[in-house]
Scaffold this motif. Structure first.
Motif, PDB file in Angstrom:
ATOM      1  N   GLY A  62     -25.275  22.440  11.520  1.00 37.24           N
ATOM      2  CA  GLY A  62     -24.394  21.937  12.579  1.00 37.24           C
ATOM      3  C   GLY A  62     -23.000  21.636  12.051  1.00 37.24           C
ATOM      4  N   MET A  63     -22.937  21.042  10.860  1.00 34.96           N
ATOM      5  CA  MET A  63     -21.642  20.749  10.245  1.00 34.96           C
ATOM      6  C   MET A  63     -20.918  22.048   9.893  1.00 34.96           C
ATOM      7  SD  MET A  63     -20.838  18.363   6.887  1.00 34.96           S
ATOM      8  CE  MET A  63     -21.826  19.365   5.776  1.00 34.96           C
ATOM      9  N   LEU A  64     -21.664  22.998   9.356  1.00 35.05           N
ATOM     10  CA  LEU A  64     -21.075  24.284   8.984  1.00 35.05           C
ATOM     11  C   LEU A  64     -20.573  25.033  10.220  1.00 35.05           C
ATOM     12  CD1 LEU A  64     -20.439  26.263   6.704  1.00 35.05           C
ATOM     13  CD2 LEU A  64     -22.768  27.130   6.915  1.00 35.05           C
ATOM     14  N   ALA A  90     -16.149  26.971  13.617  1.00 32.88           N
ATOM     15  CA  ALA A  90     -15.486  27.022  14.931  1.00 32.88           C
ATOM     16  C   ALA A  90     -14.064  26.485  14.831  1.00 32.88           C
ATOM     17  CB  ALA A  90     -16.292  26.232  15.958  1.00 32.88           C
ATOM     18  N   HIS A  91     -13.888  25.407  14.104  1.00 28.34           N
ATOM     19  CA  HIS A  91     -12.553  24.828  13.889  1.00 28.34           C
ATOM     20  C   HIS A  91     -11.645  25.836  13.169  1.00 28.34           C
ATOM     21  CE1 HIS A  91      -9.511  21.884  12.690  1.00 28.34           C
ATOM     22  NE2 HIS A  91      -9.649  22.305  11.456  1.00 28.34           N
ATOM     23  N   GLY A  92     -12.186  26.478  12.146  1.00 29.26           N
ATOM     24  CA  GLY A  92     -11.410  27.479  11.421  1.00 29.26           C
ATOM     25  C   GLY A  92     -10.997  28.628  12.313  1.00 29.26           C
ATOM     26  N   TRP A  93     -11.904  29.079  13.184  1.00 30.65           N
ATOM     27  CA  TRP A  93     -11.578  30.190  14.082  1.00 30.65           C
ATOM     28  C   TRP A  93     -10.566  29.781  15.143  1.00 30.65           C
ATOM     29  CZ3 TRP A  93     -11.669  34.829  12.714  1.00 30.65           C
ATOM     30  CH2 TRP A  93     -12.615  35.281  11.805  1.00 30.65           C
ATOM     31  N   GLU A  94     -10.568  28.522  15.571  1.00 30.56           N
ATOM     32  CA  GLU A  94      -9.536  28.063  16.514  1.00 30.56           C
ATOM     33  C   GLU A  94      -8.164  28.159  15.874  1.00 30.56           C
ATOM     34  OE1 GLU A  94     -10.700  24.154  17.825  1.00 30.56           O
ATOM     35  OE2 GLU A  94     -12.574  24.932  18.671  1.00 30.56           O
ATOM     36  N   ARG A  95      -8.071  27.762  14.616  1.00 22.58           N
ATOM     37  CA  ARG A  95      -6.798  27.882  13.887  1.00 22.58           C
ATOM     38  C   ARG A  95      -6.387  29.345  13.738  1.00 22.58           C
ATOM     39  NH1 ARG A  95      -6.960  23.834   8.739  1.00 22.58           N
ATOM     40  NH2 ARG A  95      -6.667  21.898   9.886  1.00 22.58           N
ATOM     41  N   VAL A  96      -7.338  30.189  13.368  1.00 22.48           N
ATOM     42  CA  VAL A  96      -7.051  31.609  13.191  1.00 22.48           C
ATOM     43  C   VAL A  96      -6.560  32.223  14.502  1.00 22.48           C
ATOM     44  CG1 VAL A  96      -8.109  33.861  12.746  1.00 22.48           C
ATOM     45  CG2 VAL A  96      -8.539  31.956  11.200  1.00 22.48           C
ATOM     46  N   ALA A  97      -7.206  31.858  15.609  1.00 25.61           N
ATOM     47  CA  ALA A  97      -6.788  32.394  16.914  1.00 25.61           C
ATOM     48  C   ALA A  97      -5.350  31.991  17.227  1.00 25.61           C
ATOM     49  CB  ALA A  97      -7.731  31.902  18.006  1.00 25.61           C
ATOM     50  N   ALA A  98      -4.985  30.752  16.953  1.00 19.55           N
ATOM     51  CA  ALA A  98      -3.620  30.293  17.219  1.00 19.55           C
ATOM     52  C   ALA A  98      -2.609  31.028  16.344  1.00 19.55           C
ATOM     53  CB  ALA A  98      -3.523  28.787  16.996  1.00 19.55           C
ATOM     54  N   ALA A 117     -11.283  17.042  11.820  1.00 19.50           N
ATOM     55  CA  ALA A 117     -10.463  18.080  11.184  1.00 19.50           C
ATOM     56  C   ALA A 117     -10.445  17.927   9.664  1.00 19.50           C
ATOM     57  CB  ALA A 117      -9.040  18.059  11.742  1.00 19.50           C
ATOM     58  N   VAL A 118     -10.451  16.706   9.170  1.00 22.22           N
ATOM     59  CA  VAL A 118     -10.466  16.470   7.723  1.00 22.22           C
ATOM     60  C   VAL A 118     -11.794  16.943   7.132  1.00 22.22           C
ATOM     61  CG1 VAL A 118     -10.436  14.660   5.948  1.00 22.22           C
ATOM     62  CG2 VAL A 118      -8.814  14.571   7.854  1.00 22.22           C
ATOM     63  N   ILE A 119     -12.874  16.660   7.839  1.00 15.50           N
ATOM     64  CA  ILE A 119     -14.198  17.099   7.387  1.00 15.50           C
ATOM     65  C   ILE A 119     -14.290  18.620   7.420  1.00 15.50           C
ATOM     66  CG2 ILE A 119     -16.673  17.026   7.927  1.00 15.50           C
ATOM     67  CD1 ILE A 119     -16.063  14.122   9.008  1.00 15.50           C
ATOM     68  N   VAL A 146     -15.908  14.579  -1.133  1.00 13.95           N
ATOM     69  CA  VAL A 146     -14.526  14.994  -0.896  1.00 13.95           C
ATOM     70  C   VAL A 146     -13.816  14.063   0.090  1.00 13.95           C
ATOM     71  CG1 VAL A 146     -13.058  16.837   0.014  1.00 13.95           C
ATOM     72  CG2 VAL A 146     -15.000  17.404  -1.446  1.00 13.95           C
ATOM     73  N   VAL A 147     -14.493  13.739   1.186  1.00 15.62           N
ATOM     74  CA  VAL A 147     -13.814  12.995   2.254  1.00 15.62           C
ATOM     75  C   VAL A 147     -14.029  11.491   2.195  1.00 15.62           C
ATOM     76  CG1 VAL A 147     -13.842  14.972   3.810  1.00 15.62           C
ATOM     77  CG2 VAL A 147     -15.661  13.263   3.976  1.00 15.62           C
ATOM     78  N   GLY A 148     -15.026  11.027   1.445  1.00 14.21           N
ATOM     79  CA  GLY A 148     -15.249   9.594   1.309  1.00 14.21           C
ATOM     80  C   GLY A 148     -16.042   8.975   2.444  1.00 14.21           C
ATOM     81  N   LEU A 149     -16.721   9.770   3.213  1.00 12.27           N
ATOM     82  CA  LEU A 149     -17.572   9.272   4.294  1.00 12.27           C
ATOM     83  C   LEU A 149     -19.016   9.411   3.824  1.00 12.27           C
ATOM     84  CD1 LEU A 149     -17.224   8.206   7.220  1.00 12.27           C
ATOM     85  CD2 LEU A 149     -17.543  10.547   7.997  1.00 12.27           C
ATOM     86  N   ALA A 150     -19.834   8.399   4.033  1.00  9.98           N
ATOM     87  CA  ALA A 150     -21.209   8.408   3.541  1.00  9.98           C
ATOM     88  C   ALA A 150     -22.011   9.564   4.142  1.00  9.98           C
ATOM     89  CB  ALA A 150     -21.886   7.085   3.870  1.00  9.98           C
TER      90      ALA A 150
END
Length: 162
Positions: free
Chosen positions: A53-55, A60-68, A10-12, A36-40
């Motif tokens: 794949g990351m995008l 998909a994560h953004g749309w799950e939030r929007v749906a809720a 979720a942070v990513i 931004v996140v500090g992960l290599a």
């Protein structure tokens, strides 16, 4: 200071969506997200395979939030205007824009639009065509606001269309 070994998805995803909103899709890279996140970057590659794949995962994560948020706003708001106002806080213009050409995410964007238009038609007591125009005016306002515009009042558009 050592880099963290694990960062929740979720942070990513939030970092990807922030980059989309602030600088556009071209700015989303493993290096930019890493900064931004500090992960290599290699850890991001292991997790998502490639940039697309990351995008896609972030969209998909953004749309799950929007749906809720959409579901909660539809249940809580009596008027079409109140419903759209409640959605405006959660729906990022960049999420909608980036999703249009992204396969599954684009399908989610289209399905969400159809659901919002149906809710507007019910709440405003208008025909589907009028609800589609209200939705388009609302999206236009969101784009205009994101670009720093002022003075466009959705309420006036709804009165004219409805």
């Amino acid at each position: 200071m050592a880099r963290p070994r694990s960062i929740p998805d979720a942070v990513i995803y939030d970092a990807v969506l922030d980059l989309l909103e602030e600088r556009g899709a071209a700015a989303v890279s493993f290096g930019a997200v890493s900064a931004v996140v500090g992960l290599a970057p290699p850890s991001l590659v292991q997790r998502y395979g490639d940039r697309e794949g990351m995008l896609r995962a972030a969209l998909a994560h953004g749309w799950e939030r929007v749906a809720a948020v959409t579901e909660a706003a539809e249940a809580a708001e009596e008027s079409a205007q109140g419903f759209l106002k409640a959605l405006g806080v959660a729906v990022r213009v960049s999420l909608v824009w980036a999703s249009v050409g992204e396969g599954l995410a684009g399908e989610r964007a289209a399905a969400w639009r159809a659901g919002v238009e149906a809710a507007v038609a019910r709440k405003a007591g208008c025909k589907a065509e009028a609800a589609a125009m209200i939705f388009a005016a609302w999206q236009g306002r969101m784009l205009w606001d994101a670009a720093g515009g002022a003075g466009f009042r959705l309420r006036d558009a709804v009165k004219r269309i409805g």
